[in-house]
Design an enzyme around this catalytic site. Structure first.
Site, short mmCIF file in Angstrom:
data_model
loop_
_atom_site.label_atom_id
_atom_site.label_comp_id
_atom_site.label_asym_id
_atom_site.label_seq_id
_atom_site.Cartn_x
_atom_site.Cartn_y
_atom_site.Cartn_z
N HIS A 135 -10.80 -5.24 -3.24
CA HIS A 135 -9.31 -5.49 -2.18
C HIS A 135 -9.44 -4.87 -1.03
O HIS A 135 -9.99 -5.64 -0.71
CB HIS A 135 -8.26 -4.42 -2.58
CG HIS A 135 -8.78 -2.66 -2.62
ND1 HIS A 135 -9.37 -2.36 -2.85
CD2 HIS A 135 -8.17 -2.12 -0.83
CE1 HIS A 135 -10.43 -1.20 -2.37
NE2 HIS A 135 -9.83 -0.98 -1.67
N HIS A 184 -16.51 3.22 3.38
CA HIS A 184 -14.88 3.66 3.31
C HIS A 184 -14.55 3.01 2.80
O HIS A 184 -13.29 3.07 2.31
CB HIS A 184 -14.08 3.68 4.66
CG HIS A 184 -14.66 4.10 5.75
ND1 HIS A 184 -14.83 5.38 6.09
CD2 HIS A 184 -15.14 3.07 6.54
CE1 HIS A 184 -15.51 5.56 7.89
NE2 HIS A 184 -15.76 4.36 7.38
N GLN A 185 -14.53 2.10 1.17
CA GLN A 185 -13.70 2.46 0.42
C GLN A 185 -13.73 3.52 -1.01
O GLN A 185 -14.11 4.19 -1.11
CB GLN A 185 -14.50 1.26 -1.05
CG GLN A 185 -13.88 0.94 -2.24
CD GLN A 185 -15.09 -0.74 -2.78
OE1 GLN A 185 -16.37 -0.52 -2.58
NE2 GLN A 185 -14.19 -1.17 -3.95
N ASP A 231 0.90 -1.00 0.03
CA ASP A 231 -0.20 0.23 -0.08
C ASP A 231 0.81 1.00 0.32
O ASP A 231 1.58 1.46 0.98
CB ASP A 231 -1.06 0.13 1.12
CG ASP A 231 -2.02 1.28 1.08
OD1 ASP A 231 -3.19 0.89 1.05
OD2 ASP A 231 -2.07 1.92 1.31
P1 5GP Z 1 -9.91 1.13 0.51
O1 5GP Z 1 -10.32 2.95 1.37
O2 5GP Z 1 -10.30 1.73 -0.99
O3 5GP Z 1 -10.14 0.31 0.93
O4 5GP Z 1 -8.66 1.45 0.18
C1 5GP Z 1 -7.57 2.21 -1.10
C2 5GP Z 1 -5.84 1.64 -0.65
O5 5GP Z 1 -5.03 1.81 -1.60
C3 5GP Z 1 -5.12 2.95 0.34
O6 5GP Z 1 -5.12 2.28 1.72
C4 5GP Z 1 -4.39 3.22 -0.45
O7 5GP Z 1 -3.22 3.92 0.15
C5 5GP Z 1 -3.73 2.52 -1.37
N1 5GP Z 1 -3.32 3.08 -2.77
C6 5GP Z 1 -4.28 4.44 -3.69
N2 5GP Z 1 -3.86 4.41 -4.60
C7 5GP Z 1 -2.60 4.21 -5.00
C8 5GP Z 1 -1.44 3.14 -5.70
O8 5GP Z 1 -1.52 4.59 -6.25
N3 5GP Z 1 -0.61 2.68 -5.23
C9 5GP Z 1 -0.83 1.89 -3.78
N4 5GP Z 1 0.10 1.02 -3.86
N5 5GP Z 1 -1.64 1.99 -3.13
C10 5GP Z 1 -2.91 3.37 -3.38
#
Ligand code: 5GP
Length: 136
Positions: free
Chosen positions: A99, A92-93, A30
């Site tokens: 993922h 919170h997505q 992440d």
């Molecule tokens: P969500 O809130 O959708 O469950 O989490 C999305 C996750 O994706 C977050 O923890 C964020 O830091 C990660 N993330 C967003 N953009 C990128 C990216 O460009 N590269 C990587 N490796 N992680 C990302």
């Protein structure tokens, strides 16, 4: 063509620190980790939320998650971790591609903080029956 950042990572258009890949699954660090070793595990199938995922992609994720979790624990020297999986912006997505977060809990307390306010189960028999009746 999906335009989420994870689809771009899958297509090689955005770089990542890859830790695992097979025919159906990619895992990478992440970019804004909650703790050292915070790893994202995604299906190659471009489903938005878990409930939209095919059985084959779900099975592949199920096979990969324990293996990747073991590697994250071993590499970070941790023994505890949370598996987080958000579906929908209200939950919170942020990235609209399925993922799983593997988030090690370190001795310094870094990792996932959880605000958990449990209620009491009401009407459990009817609710369980209603859910069961919707299984397909
Ligand atoms: P969500 O809130 O959708 O469950 O989490 C999305 C996750 O994706 C977050 O923890 C964020 O830091 C990660 N993330 C967003 N953009 C990128 C990216 O460009 N590269 C990587 N490796 N992680 C990302």
């Amino acid at each position: 063509m999906s335009q989420t950042v994870f689809s771009k990572i899958l297509r090689g258009e955005v770089p990542c620190h890859k830790v695992y890949e097979d025919d159906h699954v990619l895992a990478f660090l992440d970019i804004n980790p909650l703790s050292r070793g915070h790893t994202l595990v995604i299906p190659k199938e471009p489903a938005v939320t878990l409930d939209q995922l095919s059985d084959d992609a779900a099975a592949a994720l199920g096979r990969a998650l324990p293996k990747i979790s073991r590697a994250v624990l071993a590499a970070t020297g941790t023994r505890a971790f949370n598996l987080l999986q958000n579906n929908g912006s209200a939950a919170h997505q942020v990235v609209m591609h399925v993922h799983f977060h593997i988030i090690p809990k370190h001795p310094d307390g870094s990792g996932l903080g959880i605000g958990w306010e449990p209620g009491s189960l009401a009407d459990g028999a009817n609710l369980a029956a209603a859910i069961a009746s919707k299984l397909t």
